[in-house]
Write a protein that holds these residues in place. Structure first.
Motif, PDB file in Angstrom:
ATOM      1  N   ALA A 183       0.835  -1.204   0.000  1.00  9.41           N
ATOM      2  CA  ALA A 183       0.000   0.000   0.000  1.00  9.41           C
ATOM      3  C   ALA A 183       0.871   1.255   0.000  1.00  9.41           C
ATOM      4  CB  ALA A 183      -0.924   0.004   1.213  1.00  9.41           C
ATOM      5  N   TYR A 184       1.994   1.176   0.700  1.00 11.40           N
ATOM      6  CA  TYR A 184       2.933   2.302   0.722  1.00 11.40           C
ATOM      7  C   TYR A 184       3.472   2.569  -0.683  1.00 11.40           C
ATOM      8  CZ  TYR A 184       6.895   5.207   2.212  1.00 11.40           C
ATOM      9  OH  TYR A 184       7.788   6.234   2.379  1.00 11.40           O
ATOM     10  N   ALA A 223      12.579  -5.929   1.535  1.00 15.84           N
ATOM     11  CA  ALA A 223      12.143  -4.582   1.900  1.00 15.84           C
ATOM     12  C   ALA A 223      10.926  -4.620   2.817  1.00 15.84           C
ATOM     13  CB  ALA A 223      11.835  -3.786   0.632  1.00 15.84           C
ATOM     14  N   GLU A 224      10.019  -5.556   2.532  1.00  8.52           N
ATOM     15  CA  GLU A 224       8.794  -5.653   3.308  1.00  8.52           C
ATOM     16  C   GLU A 224       9.085  -5.983   4.769  1.00  8.52           C
ATOM     17  OE1 GLU A 224       4.419  -7.148   2.000  1.00  8.52           O
ATOM     18  OE2 GLU A 224       6.114  -8.491   1.603  1.00  8.52           O
ATOM     19  N   LEU A 230       9.965  -1.458  10.968  1.00  7.89           N
ATOM     20  CA  LEU A 230       9.987  -0.015  11.188  1.00  7.89           C
ATOM     21  C   LEU A 230       8.617   0.485  11.630  1.00  7.89           C
ATOM     22  CD1 LEU A 230      12.025   2.329  10.937  1.00  7.89           C
ATOM     23  CD2 LEU A 230      11.162   2.719   8.622  1.00  7.89           C
ATOM     24  N   LEU A 231       7.568  -0.019  10.993  1.00  6.00           N
ATOM     25  CA  LEU A 231       6.220   0.397  11.346  1.00  6.00           C
ATOM     26  C   LEU A 231       5.846  -0.036  12.762  1.00  6.00           C
ATOM     27  CD1 LEU A 231       3.763   1.872  10.161  1.00  6.00           C
ATOM     28  CD2 LEU A 231       2.914  -0.341   9.368  1.00  6.00           C
ATOM     29  N   SER A 232       6.438  -1.130  13.210  1.00  6.07           N
ATOM     30  CA  SER A 232       6.127  -1.634  14.557  1.00  6.07           C
ATOM     31  C   SER A 232       6.906  -0.913  15.655  1.00  6.07           C
ATOM     32  CB  SER A 232       6.434  -3.137  14.632  1.00  6.07           C
ATOM     33  OG  SER A 232       7.833  -3.368  14.588  1.00  6.07           O
ATOM     34  N   PRO A 243      18.001  -2.242   2.771  1.00  9.30           N
ATOM     35  CA  PRO A 243      17.122  -2.929   1.807  1.00  9.30           C
ATOM     36  C   PRO A 243      15.831  -2.167   1.530  1.00  9.30           C
ATOM     37  CG  PRO A 243      18.035  -4.498   3.358  1.00  9.30           C
ATOM     38  CD  PRO A 243      18.396  -3.150   3.880  1.00  9.30           C
ATOM     39  N   LEU A 244      15.261  -1.543   2.578  1.00 11.05           N
ATOM     40  CA  LEU A 244      14.034  -0.772   2.390  1.00 11.05           C
ATOM     41  C   LEU A 244      14.313   0.470   1.551  1.00 11.05           C
ATOM     42  CD1 LEU A 244      11.043  -0.193   2.999  1.00 11.05           C
ATOM     43  CD2 LEU A 244      11.791   0.908   5.135  1.00 11.05           C
ATOM     44  N   GLN A 245      15.349   1.212   1.900  1.00  9.00           N
ATOM     45  CA  GLN A 245      15.682   2.420   1.151  1.00  9.00           C
ATOM     46  C   GLN A 245      15.989   2.099  -0.312  1.00  9.00           C
ATOM     47  OE1 GLN A 245      18.962   4.166   3.253  1.00  9.00           O
ATOM     48  NE2 GLN A 245      17.721   4.855   4.988  1.00  9.00           N
ATOM     49  N   ASP A 246      16.806   1.066  -0.520  1.00  7.59           N
ATOM     50  CA  ASP A 246      17.205   0.730  -1.890  1.00  7.59           C
ATOM     51  C   ASP A 246      16.011   0.297  -2.734  1.00  7.59           C
ATOM     52  OD1 ASP A 246      19.742   1.304  -1.065  1.00  7.59           O
ATOM     53  OD2 ASP A 246      20.535  -0.736  -1.238  1.00  7.59           O
ATOM     54  N   TYR A 247      15.107  -0.470  -2.132  1.00  6.67           N
ATOM     55  CA  TYR A 247      13.948  -0.933  -2.895  1.00  6.67           C
ATOM     56  C   TYR A 247      13.077   0.254  -3.307  1.00  6.67           C
ATOM     57  CZ  TYR A 247      10.181  -3.940  -4.480  1.00  6.67           C
ATOM     58  OH  TYR A 247       9.253  -4.580  -5.266  1.00  6.67           O
TER      59      TYR A 247
END
Length: 419
Positions: A183-184, A223-224, A230-232, A243-247
């Motif tokens: 969704a993000y 990334a997920e 992070l959300l938690s 991995p999140l930033q790169d994705y």
């Protein structure tokens, strides 16, 4: 070679990268002389001035600020940043004596100009010969026909804490509760679509100021997992967050390409006055971008600032990659000498259709005015030298100038209605 100089002097310009406040913002914020330092402030800081010493919010009088300015001006007046400021203040605001009285008189002129609704058209349109300028001030609501917006997308992947992530959701006017990573990504797509509908001409990535340009190839599940942590509320190191930033970086490139937007990327030199993390220049080397150039052949990557001080590798890259475009934004005022040398080499190495000749990269129009005069002179001198050496005919040199200052920008950014 007066014909080349005369032709370039009268060319109408499309300025491919700025950070100019709109006329309304400048009027509302009542910009004064000390608001127009921009790059010069970087040199004042490296010459010993305390960061923020001239900020009007400190409550100093104009006389006190003039005194501080002049102390450090004496130390840095040799640099090109300083020469640009000097030229702009003298030619546009009548500054003649570089003393406290002269500074205060010029300050009054700047304040009057900020309140003048015709100042932007006079300086940009009449005195600079700029028909259109792309400006990046993190809004698409510009309200000025001579401007088109570029938007930073760094905020979508500059994620270090849970609050960073929630702030992005709020910026998207979304509720983060129970929102998935997919969704993000969809919401990021929506932002890009909305920005384009609102007139954005290119996506901007400025992450070299806060992390390396090198980008891995994480999977969606990689990334997920980081996103969910992070959300938690989990605290993570920079390496864990990569991995999140790169994705997301890759996602922004992919989706920008899908909707026809070029991607401008900061490469090379950092501005001291806005880079408070040690100016780690090595992470700005354009060579780090080669994997992205290979992975996204249909993207149009505009690599800003001629890659300086890594301009030799940069030249090889833009020569070899069809999807990499050369851009001379900022470089003329960092070092006119290297700018001229790089332009000489670019003429020899890079297809003319892949070179953008000017972006002022200033946050005030006085700086853009002085910068463009310098850029016109350097380009005219360089092309004249090529003609004198027999490398170009005069007609070819004039055609090259037309391309880099106007035609290429129209073509690359799809500027309908301009010729």
């Amino acid at each position: 070679m007066q014909t080349i100089h005369d032709h370039i002097r009268q060319l109408r310009i499309i300025d491919a990268h700025e950070h100019l406040a709109t006329p309304e913002i400048r009027r509302r914020e009542n910009h004064d002389l000390f608001s127009l330092l921009h790059y010069l402030e970087s040199d004042l800081i490296t010459a010993g001035m305390k960061r923020g010493a001239l900020d009007r919010r400190l409550g100093l009088s104009d006389q006190e600020r003039a005194s501080i300015f002049l102390k450090y001006w004496q130390r840095t007046s040799n640099t090109t940043y300083a020469r640009m400021f000097k030229q702009a203040m003298e030619e546009l605001h009548g500054l003649r004596e570089w003393n406290a009285d002269g500074i205060l008189q010029a300050n009054a002129s700047v304040l009057a100009a900020s309140a003048n609704p015709g100042w932007y058209d006079e300086v940009l349109g009449e005195r600079s010969g700029i028909d259109l300028a792309f400006t990046l001030i993190q809004t698409t609501d510009l309200g000025y026909d001579r401007f088109r917006p570029i938007m930073f997308l760094d905020f979508t992947f500059r994620l270090h804490t849970t609050e960073d992530l929630l702030a992005v959701w709020r910026a998207m006017d979304k509720d983060a509760v129970a929102r998935s990573f997919r969704a993000y990504l969809d919401a990021t797509d929506g932002l890009l679509q909305r920005y384009k509908q609102e007139g954005m001409v290119a996506t901007k990535l400025g992450h070299a100021y806060w992390r390396t340009l090198a980008c891995g190839s994480p999977t969606l599940s990689d990334a997920e997992r980081v996103y969910d942590r992070l959300l938690s509320g989990a605290e993570m190191t920079g390496s864990e967050l990569r991995p999140l930033q790169d994705y997301i970086i890759r996602h922004v490139i992919e989706r920008s390409t899908a909707i026809g937007l070029p991607v401008q990327i900061h490469t090379g030199h950092h501005e001291t006055s806005v880079s408070g993390d040690g100016n780690i220049i090595g992470r700005s080397n354009a060579e780090h971008l080669v994997p992205l150039l290979l992975d996204y052949p249909d993207a149009r990557f505009v690599l800003l600032h001629a890659g300086f001080p890594y301009h030799q590798v940069y030249l090889s890259m833009v020569k070899n990659f069809p999807n990499a475009y050369m851009d001379f934004t900022w470089i003329y005022i960092i070092t006119p000498t290297a700018a001229k040398q790089t332009l000489h080499q670019a003429i020899e190495m890079v297809p003319a259709s892949k070179i953008q000749g000017f972006g002022g990269d200033y946050n005030h129009i006085e700086g853009t005015y002085a910068h463009l005069k310098l850029a016109r002179r350097i380009v005219a001198e360089t092309l004249s030298e090529k003609v004198e050496a027999g490398a170009l005919t005069e007609a070819e040199a004039i055609g090259f100038a037309d391309r880099i200052f106007r035609g290429n920008v129209i073509e690359l950014y799809g500027l309908e209605g301009l010729d």
